[in-house]
Design a protein around this motif. Structure first.
Motif, PDB file in Angstrom:
ATOM      1  N   VAL A  71      35.299  31.285  27.024  1.00 51.53           N
ATOM      2  CA  VAL A  71      35.170  31.572  28.460  1.00 51.53           C
ATOM      3  C   VAL A  71      36.553  31.845  29.034  1.00 51.53           C
ATOM      4  N   ARG A  72      36.701  33.018  29.789  1.00 45.62           N
ATOM      5  CA  ARG A  72      37.997  33.345  30.409  1.00 45.62           C
ATOM      6  C   ARG A  72      38.272  32.395  31.566  1.00 45.62           C
ATOM      7  N   PRO A  73      39.509  32.100  31.798  1.00 46.50           N
ATOM      8  CA  PRO A  73      39.852  31.176  32.878  1.00 46.50           C
ATOM      9  C   PRO A  73      39.369  31.702  34.219  1.00 46.50           C
ATOM     10  N   SER A  74      38.654  30.892  34.954  1.00 50.03           N
ATOM     11  CA  SER A  74      38.164  31.239  36.287  1.00 50.03           C
ATOM     12  C   SER A  74      37.854  29.961  37.027  1.00 50.03           C
ATOM     13  N   TYR A  75      37.642  30.142  38.298  1.00 48.14           N
ATOM     14  CA  TYR A  75      37.263  28.991  39.106  1.00 48.14           C
ATOM     15  C   TYR A  75      35.789  28.690  38.875  1.00 48.14           C
ATOM     16  N   CYS A  76      35.456  27.463  38.767  1.00 47.10           N
ATOM     17  CA  CYS A  76      34.061  27.040  38.547  1.00 47.10           C
ATOM     18  C   CYS A  76      33.477  26.573  39.871  1.00 47.10           C
ATOM     19  N   HIS A  77      32.483  27.354  40.364  1.00 44.23           N
ATOM     20  CA  HIS A  77      31.873  27.027  41.652  1.00 44.23           C
ATOM     21  C   HIS A  77      31.147  25.698  41.606  1.00 44.23           C
ATOM     22  N   LEU A 134      40.359  22.126  45.718  1.00 36.62           N
ATOM     23  CA  LEU A 134      41.225  23.306  45.836  1.00 36.62           C
ATOM     24  C   LEU A 134      42.154  23.161  47.023  1.00 36.62           C
ATOM     25  N   THR A 135      43.340  23.623  46.835  1.00 36.32           N
ATOM     26  CA  THR A 135      44.292  23.627  47.953  1.00 36.32           C
ATOM     27  C   THR A 135      43.926  24.753  48.915  1.00 36.32           C
ATOM     28  N   PRO A 136      44.416  24.716  50.161  1.00 45.67           N
ATOM     29  CA  PRO A 136      44.117  25.798  51.123  1.00 45.67           C
ATOM     30  C   PRO A 136      44.545  27.180  50.615  1.00 45.67           C
ATOM     31  N   ALA A 137      45.689  27.275  49.944  1.00 49.75           N
ATOM     32  CA  ALA A 137      46.129  28.570  49.420  1.00 49.75           C
ATOM     33  C   ALA A 137      45.188  29.089  48.355  1.00 49.75           C
ATOM     34  N   GLN A 138      44.695  28.175  47.501  1.00 53.00           N
ATOM     35  CA  GLN A 138      43.753  28.587  46.468  1.00 53.00           C
ATOM     36  C   GLN A 138      42.439  29.032  47.081  1.00 53.00           C
ATOM     37  N   LYS A 139      42.009  28.340  48.113  1.00 51.32           N
ATOM     38  CA  LYS A 139      40.775  28.741  48.799  1.00 51.32           C
ATOM     39  C   LYS A 139      40.923  30.134  49.404  1.00 51.32           C
ATOM     40  N   GLU A 140      42.085  30.396  49.994  1.00 50.10           N
ATOM     41  CA  GLU A 140      42.316  31.716  50.598  1.00 50.10           C
ATOM     42  C   GLU A 140      42.303  32.812  49.546  1.00 50.10           C
ATOM     43  N   ARG A 141      42.944  32.549  48.382  1.00 52.62           N
ATOM     44  CA  ARG A 141      42.930  33.537  47.298  1.00 52.62           C
ATOM     45  C   ARG A 141      41.525  33.761  46.781  1.00 52.62           C
ATOM     46  N   GLN A 142      40.755  32.678  46.682  1.00 53.24           N
ATOM     47  CA  GLN A 142      39.385  32.798  46.223  1.00 53.24           C
ATOM     48  C   GLN A 142      38.551  33.656  47.175  1.00 53.24           C
ATOM     49  N   LYS A 143      38.763  33.450  48.472  1.00 48.59           N
ATOM     50  CA  LYS A 143      38.018  34.215  49.463  1.00 48.59           C
ATOM     51  C   LYS A 143      38.374  35.694  49.409  1.00 48.59           C
ATOM     52  N   LEU A 144      39.676  35.998  49.294  1.00 50.07           N
ATOM     53  CA  LEU A 144      40.106  37.389  49.206  1.00 50.07           C
ATOM     54  C   LEU A 144      39.581  38.067  47.952  1.00 50.07           C
ATOM     55  N   ARG A 145      39.530  37.305  46.861  1.00 52.38           N
ATOM     56  CA  ARG A 145      39.004  37.863  45.606  1.00 52.38           C
ATOM     57  C   ARG A 145      37.542  38.205  45.744  1.00 52.38           C
ATOM     58  N   GLU A 146      36.792  37.331  46.403  1.00 55.81           N
ATOM     59  CA  GLU A 146      35.366  37.606  46.591  1.00 55.81           C
ATOM     60  C   GLU A 146      35.156  38.835  47.463  1.00 55.81           C
ATOM     61  N   LEU A 147      35.983  38.956  48.543  1.00 53.79           N
ATOM     62  CA  LEU A 147      35.865  40.133  49.402  1.00 53.79           C
ATOM     63  C   LEU A 147      36.225  41.403  48.649  1.00 53.79           C
ATOM     64  N   PHE A 148      37.241  41.321  47.820  1.00 56.75           N
ATOM     65  CA  PHE A 148      37.663  42.486  47.048  1.00 56.75           C
ATOM     66  C   PHE A 148      36.584  42.915  46.061  1.00 56.75           C
TER      67      PHE A 148
END
Length: 411
Positions: free
Chosen positions: A37-43, A53-67
């Motif tokens: 399994v490739r490294p990824s965040y596990c929902h 998750l830290t706030p910065a990680q949450k923000e990156r996660q949100k931007l990735r989902e939007l992208f």
């Protein structure tokens, strides 16, 4: 954290730790049925609260989902929700597209000017420039002399393209040339006499500028025996002989123009003139391309010792035609006959010119009466002689009598 780890693995969760350090590869013996399994965040772990998750990680996660969502939408439905369709785009291109081929006419707005020309906005991808030599049909030193200034909206013609920067080269002179040829054709059709300034010559004739075009006047069509050098800089009355735009041929005639002008020189008529030169015996006056002599004795009823005290070269004045010798090309003029009071040309020449037509009309009436009385006397004294009146009339010049000796009306 150590107590929770066995419980998490027993629940079947396989999530890497949220960390910046690389995770150890899972061996095939430990998990034989699962591929790497490739490294990824596990929902699930996030939802379960296993890893925070830290706030910065949450923000990156949100931007990735939007992208990822936007990327999927671009692949599946690129125009979904867009009011500006492909058809609208092509229609807009057609609306603002223009022909940039050589010879095409475009409308543009002068953006700025300099010593070499003007920069013009023609709503094209590349810039457009109007060189100084293409700004006017006449020679000018700055585009402002041709009325070209920033903000001017005008129609131009494309005459070239610079290879260095792909900018277009514009011209107004080409358009003006077409209008000048059209004007010359119209003047030829109407048999109009025009003025042309001589700017050059050769062994066959002289070159004169008419309506901005260079026309050729053969020596055989010049009424005087002057050389080309003597005519350079002078204005000649001309008529059109040939106007051929395709062959770029413009042939003019001074003789035809002079013939028309001389035909209009009726004895006793008043014409406008300009003093060309002064001599001890009188002044030479240009009357529509013909030089007439205003003798010193015909300037005023009062004696004039020095002509320069009354007239100067360049003065505009009205004169009466006294006589016209077509064979010798001589025209005699008078301002004395136009004086309301003897000496007006010396004291008040403006009044003489204002009353010129009125005085000339009265003068012609007196001449007509004198001629009628002379004919009546001939018929009265020799009533039985036939042909006397016709013989007398035939001996008179076609222009009428020489009026230089007719006395002025009494005042």
């Amino acid at each position: 954290m150590a107590a929770l780890a066995p419980h998490s693995f027993s629940a079947g969760l396989r999530c890497p730790l949220v960390s910046s350090s690389p995770l150890p590869r899972t061996s095939s013996a430990a998990v034989p049925s699962k591929p790497p399994v490739r490294p990824s965040y596990c929902h699930a772990a996030v939802i379960a609260g296993t890893y925070a998750l830290t706030p910065a990680q949450k923000e990156r996660q949100k931007l990735r989902e939007l992208f990822e969502e936007a990327s999927d939408r671009c692949r599946t439905a690129p125009t979904e929700g867009v009011a500006f369709t492909i058809e609208d785009f092509h229609a807009a291109l057609d609306k603002y597209d223009f022909d940039s081929e050589i010879g095409a006419k475009v409308k543009g707005t002068v953006f700025t000017t300099d010593a070499n020309g003007a920069l013009v906005d023609i709503a094209a991808k590349s810039s457009a420039y109007l060189p100084l030599q293409e700004a006017c049909i006449h020679k000018i030193k700055h585009v402002a002399e041709a009325g070209i200034y920033p903000g001017l909206v005008e129609e131009f013609v494309i005459i070239g393209e610079k290879t260095t920067d792909d900018s277009l080269v514009l011209s107004l002179r080409s358009i003006q040339y077409g209008l000048a040829w059209e004007r010359c054709r119209q003047l030829q059709a109407e048999a109009v006499v025009v003025k042309g300034q001589v700017v050059g010559g050769n062994k066959g004739g002289v070159v004169a500028i008419v309506e901005g075009l260079r026309g050729f006047v053969p020596f055989s069509h010049i009424s005087t025996k002057s050389t080309a050098e003597e005519l350079i800089g002078k204005e000649l009355p001309l008529k059109f002989v040939e106007v051929d735009e395709e062959q770029s041929r413009l042939v003019l005639s001074n003789r035809k123009a002079m013939a028309d002008s001389q035909a209009q020189l009726g004895i006793g008529s008043v014409v406008l003139g300009s003093v060309q030169s002064l001599k001890p015996y009188g002044a030479f006056v240009d009357i529509g391309g013909i030089n007439g002599l205003l003798h010193v004795s015909q300037i005023s009823h009062d004696h004039i010792t020095d002509i320069s005290t009354v007239l100067q070269p360049g003065d505009a004045l009205k004169v009466m035609i006294l006589s016209h010798d077509r064979e010798r090309g001589r025209v005699s003029l008078s301002t004395k006959k136009l004086e309301c009071t003897p000496g007006d040309m010396i004291r008040n020449p403006k009044l003489v010119f204002e009353k010129a037509d009125e005085m000339a009309q009265a003068f012609r009436q007196r001449i007509a009466q004198a001629e009628a009385m002379a004919r009546a006397d001939i018929l009265r004294f020799q009533p039985e002689s036939e042909g006397i009146l016709s013989t007398l009339t035939s001996d008179l010049p076609a222009e009428g009598l020489d009026l230089s000796d007719i006395p002025a009306a009494e005042v």
